[in-house]
Design a protein around this motif. Structure first.
Motif, short mmCIF file in Angstrom:
data_model
loop_
_atom_site.label_atom_id
_atom_site.label_comp_id
_atom_site.label_asym_id
_atom_site.label_seq_id
_atom_site.Cartn_x
_atom_site.Cartn_y
_atom_site.Cartn_z
N LEU A 1 28.50 37.67 35.70
CA LEU A 1 28.50 37.53 37.08
C LEU A 1 30.10 37.26 37.42
N PRO A 2 30.71 38.50 37.97
CA PRO A 2 32.02 38.36 38.49
C PRO A 2 32.42 37.30 39.54
N GLU A 3 31.15 37.04 40.26
CA GLU A 3 31.55 35.90 41.17
C GLU A 3 30.27 34.95 40.93
N ARG A 4 30.45 33.76 40.47
CA ARG A 4 29.66 32.88 39.77
C ARG A 4 29.09 32.06 41.08
N LEU A 5 29.93 31.54 41.88
CA LEU A 5 29.64 30.59 42.96
C LEU A 5 28.35 30.90 43.60
#
Length: 258
Positions: A110-114
């Motif tokens: 995932l490029p953006e995990r948050l």
């Protein structure tokens, strides 16, 4: 990483690694309502169903419809287990549904995990557990490890980074758990594999499938397919060397929903 061989690789990997140990260590219990986010073909989901028993229930969530079909077919006789096709960044499940929410080998993609981590927290009840298990630095822990292999492995890391894949996601999750407001955070260091001597056929197959799946992304970073395949062959010879040590680690991060 999608192929028929990848499904087999995932199931073999799940059988070879002691997921039950990590699940029990981080608080999965008899009677829990649990989530396996990014469940793949459902191998770990089955283990979770064994742990929670008939009094509990496990929901496996997977984006790939073929994997959902495979998992549903394999587990059709288990009444305490169900599968849902959905993206773990937006599962469409109700708030505070689960006592225990688990994800393994997904956050590295995932490029953006948050947003995904916040979604796991959202569907977990107050006082429940959120647990994410990731390999950290896979491919670098070997000795002897010639410099040309180290440089080649770094090229793969660089290639994967262009697609949003983070080979070092595991070490970053503690900070990200804090950022989404989870409490009582702990990080457990567990072996992914430890090979003193020659790797067995299962581990060699695991790496062969990885290398084949990554050809299109990685080969340009080696100047072409021939150079990439030469690196892969040398890496596999290193894994098969009876005089070498090879290991990889899991970082399993757990936090409590306030």
């Amino acid at each position: 990483m999608e192929s028929l061989r990848e499904t087999r690789r995932l199931l073999e990997q799940e059988r070879a690694n002691d997921a039950r140990r990590a699940l029990l260590l981080t608080g999965l219990r008899l009677g829990d309502r649990a989530l396996d986010a990014g469940c793949g073909p459902g191998g770990i989901t089955e283990t979770m169903a064994d742990v929670v028993g008939p009094e509990g229930h496990v929901t496996g969530v997977e984006l790939n419809p073929e994997r959902v079909a495979e998992a549903s077919l394999r587990c059709q006789r288990r009444p305490n287990l169900s599968f849902l096709q959905a993206d773990i960044r937006g599962m469409g499940l109700a708030d505070a549904t689960f006592d225990y929410s688990w994800s393994q080998f997904v956050f590295e993609y995932l490029p953006e995990r948050l947003p995904a981590l916040a979604e796991l927290a959202r569907v977990t009840r107050p006082g429940g557990k959120v647990v994410v298990s990731e390999i950290d630095g896979l491919g670098f822990q070997n000795w002897p490890f010639p410099e040309r292999l180290r440089e080649g492995t770094q090229r793969i890391v660089d290639a994967l980074a262009t697609k949003g894949f983070d080979l070092f996601a595991g070490r970053k999750l503690f900070t990200e758990f804090r950022q989404v407001g989870l409490r009582d955070i702990q990080v457990h260091l567990l072996p992914f594999y430890m090979v003193a001597g020659a790797a067995d056929d299962r581990l060699l197959m695991d790496w062969e499938v990885r290398f084949a799946a990554l050809e299109a992304v990685a080969a340009p970073f080696f100047g072409g397919l021939d150079s990439y395949r030469a690196y892969c062959r040398e890496y596999l010879r290193m894994l098969a060397d009876p005089d070498g040590l090879k290991y990889a680690v899991l970082l399993v991060t757990e936090g409590t929903k306030p």
